[in-house]
Design an enzyme around this catalytic site. Sequence first.
Site, short mmCIF file in Angstrom:
data_model
loop_
_atom_site.label_atom_id
_atom_site.label_comp_id
_atom_site.label_asym_id
_atom_site.label_seq_id
_atom_site.Cartn_x
_atom_site.Cartn_y
_atom_site.Cartn_z
N GLU A 16 0.88 -1.15 0.03
CA GLU A 16 -0.20 0.00 0.08
C GLU A 16 0.92 1.44 0.17
O GLU A 16 1.89 1.18 0.67
CB GLU A 16 -0.94 0.00 1.48
CG GLU A 16 -1.84 1.08 1.61
CD GLU A 16 -2.78 1.14 2.70
OE1 GLU A 16 -3.72 1.90 2.87
OE2 GLU A 16 -2.34 0.35 3.61
N LYS A 21 -9.25 2.67 -2.47
CA LYS A 21 -9.52 2.11 -1.27
C LYS A 21 -10.76 2.42 -0.69
O LYS A 21 -11.33 3.62 -0.71
CB LYS A 21 -8.37 2.26 -0.25
CG LYS A 21 -8.42 1.55 1.30
CD LYS A 21 -7.36 1.94 1.92
CE LYS A 21 -7.28 1.27 3.43
NZ LYS A 21 -6.22 1.61 4.09
N CYS A 79 -5.33 -3.20 1.82
CA CYS A 79 -5.24 -3.25 3.53
C CYS A 79 -6.65 -3.35 4.08
O CYS A 79 -7.21 -4.36 3.99
CB CYS A 79 -4.56 -1.76 3.85
SG CYS A 79 -3.67 -2.29 5.58
#
Length: 544
Positions: free
Chosen positions: A46, A114, A150
């Site tokens: 990330e 994300k 994540c």
Amino acid sequence: MTQNVTVVMAQINPIVGDISGNVEKIVESAQQAKRELNADIVVFPEMTLTGYPPEDLLLREGLYLQVNQALLSLCERIQDTVLVVGYPMMDDLGERFNMAAWIEDGSIQASYIKQNLPNYSVFDEQRYFSAGKQPCVVEFKGIKFGVLICEDIWKISPATQSVDAGAEIILNLNASPFSEEKHQDRIDVVTRRVDEVKRPVIYVNQVGGQDELVFDGGSFAMSAKGEVMVQAEEFEESLTVVEVVKEEGSETADLLPGKQVSLYENDARVYQALILGVQDYVRKNGFPGVLLGLSGGIDSALTLALAVDALGADKVEAVMMPFRYTAAISIEDAHKQADTMGVKYSVMPIEPMYNAFEATLAEAFAGYDEDVTEENLQARIRGTLLMALSNKTGKMVLATSNKSEVAVGYSTLYGDMVGGFSPLKDVPKTAVYRLACYRNSLSEVIPERVITREPSAELRPDQKDQDSLPDYEVLDAIIKAYVKQDKTPQEIVQLGYDEAEVRRVIRMIDRNEYKRRQAAPGIKITQRAFGRDRRYPITSRYSE
């Protein structure tokens, strides 16, 4: 016809803000993965381009100009391998996103935003980013890969979206910091996701130290049956192959067994995290080395061992600063450890300086009884000497306080708290003893009686820590319950601890926030560390 795709987990150690340097690391890793491992796809962590966490650097528009140039550079320089790379993006309206790019054939073929932005513990992503809503699935050699970032894997919705959009394999880019139980937590979470969506997950994690945080790597790949098929190293950079296969006639792909690295356990894992945290803080900030006060006590002994293991003996200096209350065995043990570990060592008695201060202050102190002021004066003289050496040599001072002391304020502002970094800041005293024993199990570098003797600050005659504090087993249990678990005094008493003792410890924790706010940063190893993890007001009348 069977389809095979070689995915390489590029577990790298970026430096926050060093975008050009991170590009070079990505390019070198991708070229090595292609040359040595025949990679088809190389997956990076990330926010690889900026490092994680970049914090308020994300508020600077110039950052995004550099990121855009970096993406163009990657497109131009890597055209024979797919790159999946994390980065931040700002749109024309000034809205910011945590992104992943799928770079193939010299251009960004797809990108993902994300969706789940963590805003707890050390994470502040809702301060910076807006959330995405759409899945990202890319077909490569007949296999469809879904991309998540994540926190997305910790919730079911993004994974379900990805599978509904056709994903056969989920690529999860991570910057997941270390804590003692974190690796097993990740395994448990990914196991649940795999069980729910029936798809393999390739989990790629960052490695390296960044201020208080340590990223432990430990990337892994889990099959659709919930088995860890590939396990990468902890605490070091690595390129690790994951073979993805899709049998002819099958609707989904799966993973072949691959590399399985043995992981660290318990105190060994914590010790490695501390080494990496010290190593990267010193290296990334450009210090030529470190120095510390070596008292003959266990905290400074463990700190010295960590420093040497992290940096090498040639970059570590230890200073013994004895006073009239310093025991002879403390001087002997400090010298013995310094000699064993091969560090530069000097002895600077503080008696002359103390006498000068005492004479200067005599008139101002007339009519007052001797108290903790005189003890703190000793610590502050030592702090001044260490900082003078630091200024002259450029070496950074390592503070040596542990979490138990930091919690209750059993330390002196501008004295033993001085330093640029505090390796044991999140290590309870009971864990200090365990880690010292662990380090000695590798090779005996800490004199045995440093571990076995009763701890003392040696600031007054016959002083012992337990004159002022509960037994450390009790103290650490109360701190854990109050700081980590947010239990009330009544709940802690119900665990079997004396009520007066519990309330005394809690008062000490609460009233010493002002000290902690001025302390050096230190490595987070528990689930609730002081500093960016646990933030309380200094001025507060709240009480339980």
